[in-house]
Motif scaffolding. Structure first.
Motif, PDB file in Angstrom:
ATOM      1  N   UNK A  23       0.821  -1.222   0.000  1.00  0.00           N
ATOM      2  CA  UNK A  23       0.000   0.000   0.000  1.00  0.00           C
ATOM      3  C   UNK A  23       0.849   1.263   0.000  1.00  0.00           C
ATOM      4  N   UNK A  24       0.192   2.363  -0.265  1.00  0.00           N
ATOM      5  CA  UNK A  24       0.810   3.685  -0.239  1.00  0.00           C
ATOM      6  C   UNK A  24       1.521   3.907   1.094  1.00  0.00           C
ATOM      7  N   UNK A  25       2.745   4.447   1.048  1.00  0.00           N
ATOM      8  CA  UNK A  25       3.456   4.793   2.276  1.00  0.00           C
ATOM      9  C   UNK A  25       3.705   6.298   2.315  1.00  0.00           C
ATOM     10  N   UNK A  26       4.045   6.772   3.491  1.00  0.00           N
ATOM     11  CA  UNK A  26       4.196   8.205   3.716  1.00  0.00           C
ATOM     12  C   UNK A  26       5.541   8.514   4.356  1.00  0.00           C
ATOM     13  N   UNK A  27       6.233   9.514   3.811  1.00  0.00           N
ATOM     14  CA  UNK A  27       7.437  10.085   4.412  1.00  0.00           C
ATOM     15  C   UNK A  27       7.069  11.504   4.840  1.00  0.00           C
ATOM     16  N   UNK A  28       7.181  11.813   6.120  1.00  0.00           N
ATOM     17  CA  UNK A  28       6.740  13.137   6.575  1.00  0.00           C
ATOM     18  C   UNK A  28       7.498  13.555   7.822  1.00  0.00           C
ATOM     19  N   UNK A  29       7.522  14.868   8.029  1.00  0.00           N
ATOM     20  CA  UNK A  29       8.166  15.435   9.201  1.00  0.00           C
ATOM     21  C   UNK A  29       8.497  16.892   8.945  1.00  0.00           C
ATOM     22  N   UNK A  30       9.176  17.538   9.858  1.00  0.00           N
ATOM     23  CA  UNK A  30       9.566  18.934   9.652  1.00  0.00           C
ATOM     24  C   UNK A  30      10.720  19.019   8.664  1.00  0.00           C
ATOM     25  N   UNK A  31      10.871  20.156   8.020  1.00  0.00           N
ATOM     26  CA  UNK A  31      11.978  20.332   7.087  1.00  0.00           C
ATOM     27  C   UNK A  31      13.309  20.104   7.786  1.00  0.00           C
ATOM     28  N   UNK A  32      13.460  20.714   8.958  1.00  0.00           N
ATOM     29  CA  UNK A  32      14.728  20.665   9.675  1.00  0.00           C
ATOM     30  C   UNK A  32      14.466  20.361  11.148  1.00  0.00           C
ATOM     31  N   UNK A  33      15.427  19.737  11.808  1.00  0.00           N
ATOM     32  CA  UNK A  33      15.314  19.530  13.245  1.00  0.00           C
ATOM     33  C   UNK A  33      15.451  20.879  13.936  1.00  0.00           C
ATOM     34  N   UNK A 240       5.681  12.199   0.001  1.00  0.00           N
ATOM     35  CA  UNK A 240       6.624  12.888   0.874  1.00  0.00           C
ATOM     36  C   UNK A 240       6.031  14.260   1.150  1.00  0.00           C
ATOM     37  N   UNK A 241       5.986  14.653   2.415  1.00  0.00           N
ATOM     38  CA  UNK A 241       5.501  16.002   2.712  1.00  0.00           C
ATOM     39  C   UNK A 241       6.126  16.511   4.000  1.00  0.00           C
ATOM     40  N   UNK A 242       6.368  17.802   4.027  1.00  0.00           N
ATOM     41  CA  UNK A 242       6.859  18.442   5.241  1.00  0.00           C
ATOM     42  C   UNK A 242       5.672  19.046   5.980  1.00  0.00           C
ATOM     43  N   UNK A 243       5.634  18.789   7.277  1.00  0.00           N
ATOM     44  CA  UNK A 243       4.488  19.152   8.112  1.00  0.00           C
ATOM     45  C   UNK A 243       4.994  19.944   9.309  1.00  0.00           C
ATOM     46  N   UNK A 244       4.228  20.960   9.695  1.00  0.00           N
ATOM     47  CA  UNK A 244       4.618  21.787  10.851  1.00  0.00           C
ATOM     48  C   UNK A 244       3.344  22.269  11.528  1.00  0.00           C
ATOM     49  N   UNK A 245       3.375  22.313  12.853  1.00  0.00           N
ATOM     50  CA  UNK A 245       2.174  22.753  13.583  1.00  0.00           C
ATOM     51  C   UNK A 245       1.917  24.254  13.421  1.00  0.00           C
ATOM     52  N   UNK A 246       2.937  25.033  13.142  1.00  0.00           N
ATOM     53  CA  UNK A 246       2.812  26.469  12.883  1.00  0.00           C
ATOM     54  C   UNK A 246       3.759  26.844  11.746  1.00  0.00           C
ATOM     55  N   UNK A 247       3.361  26.585  10.494  1.00  0.00           N
ATOM     56  CA  UNK A 247       4.264  26.836   9.374  1.00  0.00           C
ATOM     57  C   UNK A 247       4.819  28.257   9.330  1.00  0.00           C
ATOM     58  N   UNK A 248       4.036  29.216   9.793  1.00  0.00           N
ATOM     59  CA  UNK A 248       4.512  30.600   9.758  1.00  0.00           C
ATOM     60  C   UNK A 248       5.685  30.836  10.706  1.00  0.00           C
ATOM     61  N   UNK A 249       5.903  29.904  11.635  1.00  0.00           N
ATOM     62  CA  UNK A 249       7.019  30.030  12.584  1.00  0.00           C
ATOM     63  C   UNK A 249       8.111  28.989  12.329  1.00  0.00           C
ATOM     64  N   UNK A 250       7.952  28.173  11.283  1.00  0.00           N
ATOM     65  CA  UNK A 250       8.956  27.149  10.977  1.00  0.00           C
ATOM     66  C   UNK A 250      10.289  27.805  10.638  1.00  0.00           C
ATOM     67  N   UNK A 251      11.362  27.140  11.014  1.00  0.00           N
ATOM     68  CA  UNK A 251      12.696  27.692  10.789  1.00  0.00           C
ATOM     69  C   UNK A 251      13.223  27.404   9.386  1.00  0.00           C
TER      70      UNK A 251
END
Length: 278
Positions: A23-33, A240-251
């Protein structure tokens, strides 16, 4: 190491099968630590929601962003501290880890932690980097350069095969379309698949507007769900997607990140679409 004949159409990573007929798999997380606390929080939330949607999940975060638009851009904690954070994420949530490397000498130490090594799009033709990644025997996620046609990725594939590594993913992330813009040619998924490896769509980077905000990139995150659904309908093996709880504050890359609040509903849509297609 003997040359591998062809890419593996599917393979297992940390207990997850990647590639058809899986099945479809997902790669996700923040752009940077951004911090250990932030990485753990996002890994936990993304893992919980992916499990609820029955979508296999690989956590992604970078320890260094070496290609920032400006020297003032946040690059990350560096390899030593970044790997320490990723080790903690892996241990606490039992998640496969994907992170990128920029230099050949990073391949071996990063492979001790990461389950998949990622080659950034700008570096997909760097022979020494690809060879070092391949020699670790870890699977390699090859991102297609914004400057390349899908069929031009054959050379990068052959560089991994020459080192005996046939476990790779090929990731579409948009093509340069004039200045400060990218476009996705959905024929690319079928053309990349002809090279033999599982195909991934990097939906959030495909909606980046490179350098469009002066000292950083802009983006069009309002189209993330649209392109993600279209890619699943077109038959990609993974997203693949980058996810952030507050994108406007992502580094890093906040302008094209998916807000965490929209993550769960998108996964449900994708799962329903995949079920209908199969």
């Amino acid at each position: 190491m003997p040359t591998a004949v062809a890419p593996a159409a599917n393979f297992a990573v940390a207990g997850l099968e990647l590639g058809r007929p899986a099945p479809l798999f997902l790669i996700a997380g923040p752009c940077v630590i951004e911090s250990q606390e932030h990485a753990l929080m996002l890994a936990g939330e993304l893992s919980r929601q992916a499990q609820a949607a029955a979508i296999p999940f690989i956590f992604k975060a970078s320890f260094d962003k070496a290609n920032r638009s400006s020297p003032r851009g946040f690059r990350g904690p560096g390899m030593r501290d970044g790997l320490r954070v990723l080790t903690r994420v892996k241990a606490e949530f039992a998640l496969p880890i994907l992170t990128d490397i920029h230099l050949p000498e990073q391949a071996s130490p990063v492979a001790e932690v990461a389950d998949i090594l990622q080659i950034p799009a700008f570096l997909c033709r760097q022979t020494d980097l690809l060879a070092a990644a391949a020699r670790t025997a870890r699977p390699v996620n090859l991102k297609k350069g914004q400057f390349l046609a899908p069929w031009d990725m054959r050379g990068a594939v052959e560089k991994l095969l020459a080192e005996g590594n046939n476990r790779m993913l090929l990731t579409e992330r948009g093509s340069s379309f004039g200045y400060n813009n990218l476009v996705v040619d959905f024929r690319s998924f079928a053309l990349l698949r002809e090279l033999g490896a599982p195909v991934v769509f990097d939906v959030t980077h495909s909606l980046q507007l490179p350098g469009a905000a002066g000292d950083h990139s802009g983006g069009q995150p309002q189209f993330i769900e649209l392109l993600a659904r279209a890619a699943v309908a077109a038959g990609v093996d993974g997203l693949f997607m980058e996810v952030h709880e507050q994108p406007e504050r992502a580094l890093s890359d906040g302008a094209n990140a998916l807000p965490l609040a929209r993550f769960s509903s998108l996964l449900k849509d994708l799962q329903r679409l995949q079920t209908a297609l199969r």
